[in-house]
Write a protein that holds these residues in place. Sequence first.
Motif, PDB file in Angstrom:
ATOM      1  N   LYS A 154       8.587  16.795  -2.854  1.00  0.00           N
ATOM      2  CA  LYS A 154       7.525  15.926  -3.366  1.00  0.00           C
ATOM      3  C   LYS A 154       7.720  14.562  -2.740  1.00  0.00           C
ATOM      4  CE  LYS A 154       5.790  14.086  -7.799  1.00  0.00           C
ATOM      5  NZ  LYS A 154       4.381  14.426  -7.782  1.00  0.00           N
ATOM      6  N   THR A 155       6.843  14.195  -1.856  1.00  0.00           N
ATOM      7  CA  THR A 155       7.053  12.962  -1.088  1.00  0.00           C
ATOM      8  C   THR A 155       6.155  11.821  -1.526  1.00  0.00           C
ATOM      9  OG1 THR A 155       5.467  13.691   0.595  1.00  0.00           O
ATOM     10  CG2 THR A 155       7.781  14.276   0.936  1.00  0.00           C
ATOM     11  N   TYR A 156       5.166  12.114  -2.372  1.00  0.00           N
ATOM     12  CA  TYR A 156       4.243  11.063  -2.797  1.00  0.00           C
ATOM     13  C   TYR A 156       4.059  11.130  -4.301  1.00  0.00           C
ATOM     14  CZ  TYR A 156       0.381   7.760  -2.515  1.00  0.00           C
ATOM     15  OH  TYR A 156      -0.415   6.637  -2.647  1.00  0.00           O
ATOM     16  N   ASN A 157       4.158   9.981  -4.938  1.00  0.00           N
ATOM     17  CA  ASN A 157       3.957   9.870  -6.394  1.00  0.00           C
ATOM     18  C   ASN A 157       2.847   8.865  -6.666  1.00  0.00           C
ATOM     19  OD1 ASN A 157       6.885  10.729  -5.930  1.00  0.00           O
ATOM     20  ND2 ASN A 157       6.698  10.988  -8.142  1.00  0.00           N
ATOM     21  N   PRO A 158       1.634   9.319  -6.963  1.00  0.00           N
ATOM     22  CA  PRO A 158       0.534   8.372  -7.192  1.00  0.00           C
ATOM     23  C   PRO A 158       0.823   7.401  -8.329  1.00  0.00           C
ATOM     24  CG  PRO A 158      -0.324  10.607  -6.967  1.00  0.00           C
ATOM     25  CD  PRO A 158       1.175  10.720  -7.021  1.00  0.00           C
ATOM     26  N   GLU A 159       1.617   7.837  -9.293  1.00  0.00           N
ATOM     27  CA  GLU A 159       1.904   6.957 -10.434  1.00  0.00           C
ATOM     28  C   GLU A 159       2.789   5.790 -10.049  1.00  0.00           C
ATOM     29  OE1 GLU A 159       2.911   9.986  -9.928  1.00  0.00           O
ATOM     30  OE2 GLU A 159       4.996  10.295 -10.559  1.00  0.00           O
ATOM     31  N   TRP A 160       3.334   5.797  -8.855  1.00  0.00           N
ATOM     32  CA  TRP A 160       4.181   4.693  -8.401  1.00  0.00           C
ATOM     33  C   TRP A 160       3.393   3.637  -7.624  1.00  0.00           C
ATOM     34  CZ3 TRP A 160       8.940   7.531  -5.802  1.00  0.00           C
ATOM     35  CH2 TRP A 160       9.606   8.281  -6.778  1.00  0.00           C
ATOM     36  N   GLU A 161       2.122   3.876  -7.394  1.00  0.00           N
ATOM     37  CA  GLU A 161       1.386   3.014  -6.458  1.00  0.00           C
ATOM     38  C   GLU A 161       1.354   1.551  -6.884  1.00  0.00           C
ATOM     39  OE1 GLU A 161      -2.320   5.101  -6.360  1.00  0.00           O
ATOM     40  OE2 GLU A 161      -1.708   6.449  -4.729  1.00  0.00           O
ATOM     41  N   GLY A 162       1.443   1.304  -8.182  1.00  0.00           N
ATOM     42  CA  GLY A 162       1.391  -0.092  -8.621  1.00  0.00           C
ATOM     43  C   GLY A 162       2.761  -0.700  -8.898  1.00  0.00           C
ATOM     44  N   ASP A 163       3.813  -0.040  -8.473  1.00  0.00           N
ATOM     45  CA  ASP A 163       5.159  -0.492  -8.845  1.00  0.00           C
ATOM     46  C   ASP A 163       5.584  -1.787  -8.158  1.00  0.00           C
ATOM     47  OD1 ASP A 163       6.974   2.651  -9.462  1.00  0.00           O
ATOM     48  OD2 ASP A 163       5.320   1.641 -10.504  1.00  0.00           O
ATOM     49  N   TRP A 164       4.838  -2.252  -7.184  1.00  0.00           N
ATOM     50  CA  TRP A 164       5.149  -3.542  -6.558  1.00  0.00           C
ATOM     51  C   TRP A 164       5.182  -4.641  -7.616  1.00  0.00           C
ATOM     52  CZ3 TRP A 164       1.098  -6.533  -7.835  1.00  0.00           C
ATOM     53  CH2 TRP A 164      -0.125  -5.886  -8.062  1.00  0.00           C
ATOM     54  N   ALA A 165       4.359  -4.463  -8.662  1.00  0.00           N
ATOM     55  CA  ALA A 165       4.276  -5.493  -9.695  1.00  0.00           C
ATOM     56  C   ALA A 165       5.586  -5.636 -10.453  1.00  0.00           C
ATOM     57  CB  ALA A 165       3.139  -5.166 -10.653  1.00  0.00           C
ATOM     58  N   ASP A 166       6.340  -4.546 -10.539  1.00  0.00           N
ATOM     59  CA  ASP A 166       7.609  -4.609 -11.276  1.00  0.00           C
ATOM     60  C   ASP A 166       8.619  -5.518 -10.593  1.00  0.00           C
ATOM     61  OD1 ASP A 166       7.510  -1.032 -12.043  1.00  0.00           O
ATOM     62  OD2 ASP A 166       6.457  -2.757 -12.924  1.00  0.00           O
ATOM     63  N   TRP A 167       8.415  -5.778  -9.341  1.00  0.00           N
ATOM     64  CA  TRP A 167       9.380  -6.569  -8.576  1.00  0.00           C
ATOM     65  C   TRP A 167       8.858  -7.972  -8.287  1.00  0.00           C
ATOM     66  CZ3 TRP A 167      14.123  -4.563  -7.992  1.00  0.00           C
ATOM     67  CH2 TRP A 167      14.267  -3.187  -8.216  1.00  0.00           C
ATOM     68  N   GLY A 168       7.769  -8.345  -8.937  1.00  0.00           N
ATOM     69  CA  GLY A 168       7.260  -9.691  -8.711  1.00  0.00           C
ATOM     70  C   GLY A 168       6.687  -9.899  -7.323  1.00  0.00           C
ATOM     71  N   LEU A 169       6.267  -8.824  -6.707  1.00  0.00           N
ATOM     72  CA  LEU A 169       5.743  -8.937  -5.344  1.00  0.00           C
ATOM     73  C   LEU A 169       4.240  -9.190  -5.370  1.00  0.00           C
ATOM     74  CD1 LEU A 169       7.741  -5.958  -3.835  1.00  0.00           C
ATOM     75  CD2 LEU A 169       8.133  -8.374  -3.377  1.00  0.00           C
ATOM     76  N   GLY A 173      25.641   9.716 -10.241  1.00  0.00           N
ATOM     77  CA  GLY A 173      25.406   8.727  -9.186  1.00  0.00           C
ATOM     78  C   GLY A 173      24.197   9.020  -8.338  1.00  0.00           C
ATOM     79  N   TRP A 174      23.245   9.744  -8.900  1.00  0.00           N
ATOM     80  CA  TRP A 174      22.022  10.047  -8.143  1.00  0.00           C
ATOM     81  C   TRP A 174      21.352   8.726  -7.785  1.00  0.00           C
ATOM     82  CZ3 TRP A 174      19.578  13.610  -5.463  1.00  0.00           C
ATOM     83  CH2 TRP A 174      18.194  13.561  -5.289  1.00  0.00           C
ATOM     84  N   GLN A 175      21.176   8.461  -6.502  1.00  0.00           N
ATOM     85  CA  GLN A 175      20.722   7.149  -6.089  1.00  0.00           C
ATOM     86  C   GLN A 175      19.355   7.177  -5.434  1.00  0.00           C
ATOM     87  OE1 GLN A 175      23.339   5.692  -3.011  1.00  0.00           O
ATOM     88  NE2 GLN A 175      23.450   7.654  -1.988  1.00  0.00           N
ATOM     89  N   TYR A 176      18.692   8.316  -5.493  1.00  0.00           N
ATOM     90  CA  TYR A 176      17.403   8.428  -4.813  1.00  0.00           C
ATOM     91  C   TYR A 176      16.269   8.286  -5.807  1.00  0.00           C
ATOM     92  CZ  TYR A 176      20.451  10.203  -1.185  1.00  0.00           C
ATOM     93  OH  TYR A 176      21.454  10.323  -0.266  1.00  0.00           O
ATOM     94  N   SER A 177      15.142   7.831  -5.350  1.00  0.00           N
ATOM     95  CA  SER A 177      13.999   7.606  -6.232  1.00  0.00           C
ATOM     96  C   SER A 177      13.427   8.929  -6.706  1.00  0.00           C
ATOM     97  CB  SER A 177      12.917   6.836  -5.474  1.00  0.00           C
ATOM     98  OG  SER A 177      13.410   5.616  -4.990  1.00  0.00           O
ATOM     99  N   GLY A 178      13.028   8.984  -7.940  1.00  0.00           N
ATOM    100  CA  GLY A 178      12.371  10.174  -8.468  1.00  0.00           C
ATOM    101  C   GLY A 178      13.359  11.189  -9.001  1.00  0.00           C
ATOM    102  N   ASP A 179      12.803  12.318  -9.425  1.00  0.00           N
ATOM    103  CA  ASP A 179      13.620  13.367 -10.014  1.00  0.00           C
ATOM    104  C   ASP A 179      14.358  14.153  -8.941  1.00  0.00           C
ATOM    105  OD1 ASP A 179      10.914  14.051 -12.310  1.00  0.00           O
ATOM    106  OD2 ASP A 179      12.607  12.653 -12.483  1.00  0.00           O
ATOM    107  N   PHE A 192       0.806  -1.215   0.000  1.00  0.00           N
ATOM    108  CA  PHE A 192       0.000   0.000   0.000  1.00  0.00           C
ATOM    109  C   PHE A 192       0.844   1.273   0.000  1.00  0.00           C
ATOM    110  CE2 PHE A 192      -4.147  -1.785   0.474  1.00  0.00           C
ATOM    111  CZ  PHE A 192      -3.981  -2.961   1.176  1.00  0.00           C
ATOM    112  N   PHE A 193       2.168   1.112   0.187  1.00  0.00           N
ATOM    113  CA  PHE A 193       3.001   2.304   0.428  1.00  0.00           C
ATOM    114  C   PHE A 193       3.896   2.686  -0.730  1.00  0.00           C
ATOM    115  CE2 PHE A 193       1.715   2.885   4.685  1.00  0.00           C
ATOM    116  CZ  PHE A 193       1.437   1.625   5.187  1.00  0.00           C
ATOM    117  N   TRP A 194       3.653   2.073  -1.867  1.00  0.00           N
ATOM    118  CA  TRP A 194       4.565   2.323  -2.980  1.00  0.00           C
ATOM    119  C   TRP A 194       4.485   3.737  -3.511  1.00  0.00           C
ATOM    120  CZ3 TRP A 194       8.324  -0.735  -5.266  1.00  0.00           C
ATOM    121  CH2 TRP A 194       8.492  -1.975  -4.642  1.00  0.00           C
ATOM    122  N   GLY A 195       3.432   4.453  -3.201  1.00  0.00           N
ATOM    123  CA  GLY A 195       3.352   5.838  -3.647  1.00  0.00           C
ATOM    124  C   GLY A 195       4.321   6.757  -2.917  1.00  0.00           C
ATOM    125  N   PHE A 196       4.747   6.357  -1.715  1.00  0.00           N
ATOM    126  CA  PHE A 196       5.682   7.192  -0.955  1.00  0.00           C
ATOM    127  C   PHE A 196       7.101   6.995  -1.460  1.00  0.00           C
ATOM    128  CE2 PHE A 196       3.098   8.977   2.302  1.00  0.00           C
ATOM    129  CZ  PHE A 196       2.065   8.080   2.496  1.00  0.00           C
TER     130      PHE A 196
END
Lengths: 423, 590, 413
Positions: free
Chosen positions: B316-331, B301-307, B273-277
């Motif tokens: 910007k601490t929440y990205n609604p477009e990331w909410e389904g990204d769990w699927a990318d990791w086979g979770l 070497g920018w290693q942080y998520s997002g722009d 449920f927290f992938w948007g953060f």
Amino acid sequence: MPAPSRRSFLGGLLSGLALAPGTARAAGDERQLLMITAAGGWDVTYAFEPKLGLESIQGPEVDATDAEDDVEAVQTFSGMPVLVNPNRRPAVTSFFERWGHRAAIVNGIWVGAIGHPSCTVRMLTGTPSTHRPDVSVIAGHELVGARPLGSVDFSGFGFAGDLGVTHGVMGSRGQARALIERDAALPRSGGLVPAVLPDATQLAIDDLVRRRAEALRGAVGSHSKSQRQLDDLVESIDRAQALRDRGLPLDRLDVGTEATPDTLGLTLIDLLERNACRTAMMDSSFQWDTHYNTFQQHGNYDNLFADLTLLVDELDTRGLLDRVMVCVVSEMTRTPLINAHGGKDHWPHTSALFIGGGVQGGRVRGATDDYLESLTMDLATGEVDPDGDLLRYDNLAAGILDHLGVDSERWFPGITPFRGLSV
Amino acid sequence: MAAPTHRLPRGPVWAMVSLFATMSCGTPGPDEVPSPEASHDDLPVVDQLVRASVALRGLRPSPDDVARVSADPASLTAIIEGYVEEEAFAETLADMHAQQLMLRADTVPKLRLPQVGPMKGFPMGASQPAEQEWPLQLVRHVARNDLPYTEVVTADYTFSNEIIATAYGLPFDPVGPMEPGGWQKVAWHDGRPGAGLLSETSVWRRHVSNGANFNRLRADVIADRLLCDPIGGRDVSIEGSIAVSDPEEVADAVSNQPECVACHQALDPLGGFFWGFKPQIAKASITIAYDSDCGERPVPGWQYSGDVADYCYPLKTYNPEWEGDWADWGLRPPNYYGEPATYLDDLGVLVADDPRFATCTVRRFYSWFAQVHVDDVPFEVVEPLTEAFVDGGWSTRDLALAIVSLPSFRRADEDGLGLLATRPEQYARTVTELTGYRWLGEVDDGECKLCWGEVDLARSALHGYRTVAGSTDDDNILVPTHTTTPMKWLTVTVFAQGAAGHAVAEAREGRLSWLDPSISDDDDARAQIADLFLRVLSAEVDPDAPEVDELLDLFRTAASSDGSDGGSEAAAGWTAVLTALLLDPRMMLH
Amino acid sequence: MRPLAAGLCLLALAQTSCGEDPPLGPERTKTPSHRCATAPTWEGFAQGMLTTWCTPCHASSLEGTERQGAPAEVDLDTLDDALRWADRIQARTVDSATMPPGGGPTEEERARLGEWLACGLGTTEPPAPCSEATKLDGDVRIDTDQGAHDLCADGPLHLRGGLEVVDTLGALGCVCAVDGPVQVDGGTLQLPAATHLGSLSATGAVTLVSAPLLATLDGPLSLHDAPSLRLVDLTRLASVKGAVTVSSTPVLEGLELGRLTTVDGPLVVHDAGLRALEIPRLASAPSVAWSELPRLQAPPLADTLQDVPGGLVIEGVDVDDLSQGLDSLVDTTGSLTLRSLPTVGLQALRPLNRVRGDLVIEDLPELVDASGLDNLEQVRGDLVIRDVPGVPLAEWEAWSDGIEVEGTLVLEP
């Protein structure tokens, strides 16, 4: 399990306590503990458990540069195989060359948890419970004797449990010094200087509070918890007074500033030498939680062992090394393989390093396998034994207590203490 | 006929035996079936009032309340019921949640907001407390308005002030309606679902998702802190041949290895449920972002998520477009212990409907008020309180009142809780309310990179004395010490002296009406001492009582010594008397 | 433990196993029914526990591999699910620790779940108010959980006919009284509100009989041939106008009949797994037979039993010292038979003064102390002492010389 009240002892013993500079108590069997936490999770393959040549484990050798002396190798010190690198971690070599014969490495400690808080509480308290005291506090409480405090904690990781009455949470910005040395740079208060009553007046107030506490005893009757609260209040006043009257050797610490590890270490040695406490805890202060860059471990180990050399040298110089056991622990180690970010994640096993204080040096106890999983051992000797037991965090905690002279059965009933420190 | 030889008791005693035998064979708690032979003596009614007042508000009862309950003990209930309507009760709940969610972690460096860009004007001593108190505004709001407690996981709003608006971009109207403390209720601005604390940025900045953690730690915070199911505290055995650093292998293991499935079957979907953060927004990332002019220049070497620009204020601490990204990791897809759902607000509803949330809330509340570990709250206490809590509409006021009305809180005998230690937070609030004194300190020393300005030393764990005095630091020290310690005594001594001196100084300037620091005549002094007993300790004493004698002696002794504030002997005496009262056992314990 | 509580614990029933952790497994001491008054509930405990440990796999919304091998039909989302699978929950989570597969619940949590199961899977739902019960004529048969649900859909009932419950797990919380016979075969019988039944018979695969408010039976009570019957909660049963038969119930470990004062027929307890047998208020019964009770841990307790006209038989009760339990048996009009007992003494019979029927003491191989019979003065029937080698014949002879025996005296120790 709180100990009985010490009030009957305190009056005479504290008044007789001498903390004159340079006075050293007889060592004898009165072992003391200086515990250093490497909070965050050190990678044991960088020193304690060489794992070269394994596909299943990626140690520091993965990061080798072209420098001629940037070579990971196993060197034996007093019979102990240690991974060294003269280029990246020269202080490790220096330390074991000087003090390997007094040091014991304990590998294969099974922690059995994966998060920092869960692992920390297990390694320090010997239990999964945050409301149990840690071994430093237990030993300090049980063995406080005539000291104003049993244990002091500068690390910020300690667990007081129910034993707060003999424990000193000292703060990380010289707060203890500010409280004890009332004239030392007390922060200003809103433009008004806080009224500092003359010492004699505060002493009179302390006496009055003691009398008021005795009167309250009568009101609460025989209620055992209430009586303990009042015991702790009065005992705390006595101990606080002893701290103020005699002072603590905290002059290396600046109020408002975080001390460097070496300065803090020397302060702890001062405290132990002057018998201000029986046990003391500090943190190495390095960032060991290397999820993103595992090779930070090089610098951490080098700095840690540089500090350790300084501290153990100092203990030896002052004639304290037989009496003070230095225990360096980390709540976990790191995964065998490097992750996608170039770091390593949490791994539920760890190692510990013990120096001095009656520890039989020049030996490695315990081990892990080629996947960095703890192997079973004979808990009585520390020898790897396929028919033995895992060295769990509770076995280790019990063993530390026993080594310091505390009956571990009282605090860890039914737990077999690890006895490999003294054999 | 031989007299029957009863081997087992009969009648009422038997009934009690049976009842005892029904309970777990540990020590029966006071709030279970009462022992047939124990005394049921209650504390004196004023002591009950003090205990309830300190527990609920962190404040002592007023002299008026003491007088009222002394004259009419039956008024105790009404007085206590009034306490939960006060702002101080909201503060108590804020303190509780801060500790239980580990939010006031000023010792964690990476949580500090760098003073760059628009944040340059805010000292750390203001911005850090703002960020820590931000999620606690919801708790205060719920308490203040007696809303159902489920609001803390279902609210579709948050709060803002000038600092939060600057740092995080939330709306804030300086002239709009405000709640106490200058906070304003606002809607989320970035498309995140509203689920009370579950949506709060500060909570998820505090509890991060490092590397391949995939929000499991955040899931464990929910499970542990809201449901009392500490998944992260369970024993972990990892099969050595699994490459735990390889996310694909881990994804496979947590789905197929029984030892892993045991925890991850619940943990991973809960984390879903927290992938948007953003996984974390550390101080370093903000500094790096500003060093690159918010992404105008490349960041090797920018290693942080997002722009990179996301890490410039407003963050910007929440990205609604990331909410389904769990699927990318086979979770696993998000679900709540087997109940499928999609968004954060779904999670909030599921938590609110989970009976464990109710029982855990009761345990947490009882743990706080009774100063016992949450693991040690007896089942027999929890279940009836939970039933009443839920049936009564989840009122935190009612729950708190029910707890402080339990026999264990009222009894003076061994079935009672006994003396409770006054928490550092309670002590500070009491002293400030009594004297107006705040223990502030200027902690910056010359050139500062991160400038703190003025810091409340009673509340700060880093610079101040909160942890030294036995409270938590919400970083590593997570359990307070519920007893007096030598360092606590040293701390309160300094605090009490400062507060007493401040009160006397204020009184000399005519700004404190209840203290006349010029009094030196014995009779007047006795009267004033008796009044101070009532005001500070809620104790009605006769001016000729022995305890007044003691303080009069102290007054005389201190007055004859050098005064602390420039020579007034009587003022020095009153400083000493007030200090003594602020250090009285009945202040330290209640 | 406070001294008072410790003392009370020592006085508590053996069933309670107070002060020691009950071992997991079939031998675990069962929860006595009187403990159920404060047992955990579904809402207060069990639902949370199943949610934490079970529904991540055993959820109706999960399919295929999402279930991690949990059988498709075994869901544990709801109370009905828990009722349906109560035996499996008991076996896999309480009696053993094979579920959840990776471990997790503490022993205390498992024991607490077992307590919830043993106490009838209670909820906090209050029983229907019986003052408003609707009277229903005719017999009722319930053989599905849905049927139980439907019966109670319209509120409290007073059944004028009989009630037959077959293989049903749901509680019949609406049943306030049944004038006719109540029979249960398989499943459970849960009548939380019933105060009066015509008669009660439980047999077959029944696992639980619970009627905690039942005060009177107008006919017999029969718990027989019920190999799975584990718990019987009839704590308020005071009067049975017929026989009481408990037989062939090998896993029934506890039977609380603390209020039973009147039994109009034979009281037979035979071949049961009882660890304790206590009928502390029963003053008389036409006949009493306690036999084949191999797990009894203490002497049967019937201290108010004064007379058993049809005879009292205690046989095959595996108590090693019959030291108490018959404090009021002074002058019995029936016979008294003690047979095949391992007891070393007979102090339970110390009050006995007269037996108006036969007195038979037979096959007591461990008996060494017969002083419990010292107060006996008269046996109006036969006095038979046979196969009691631990007490020499001479002692028996000397003892019997002091007794007036109107029938035949047989001394063959």
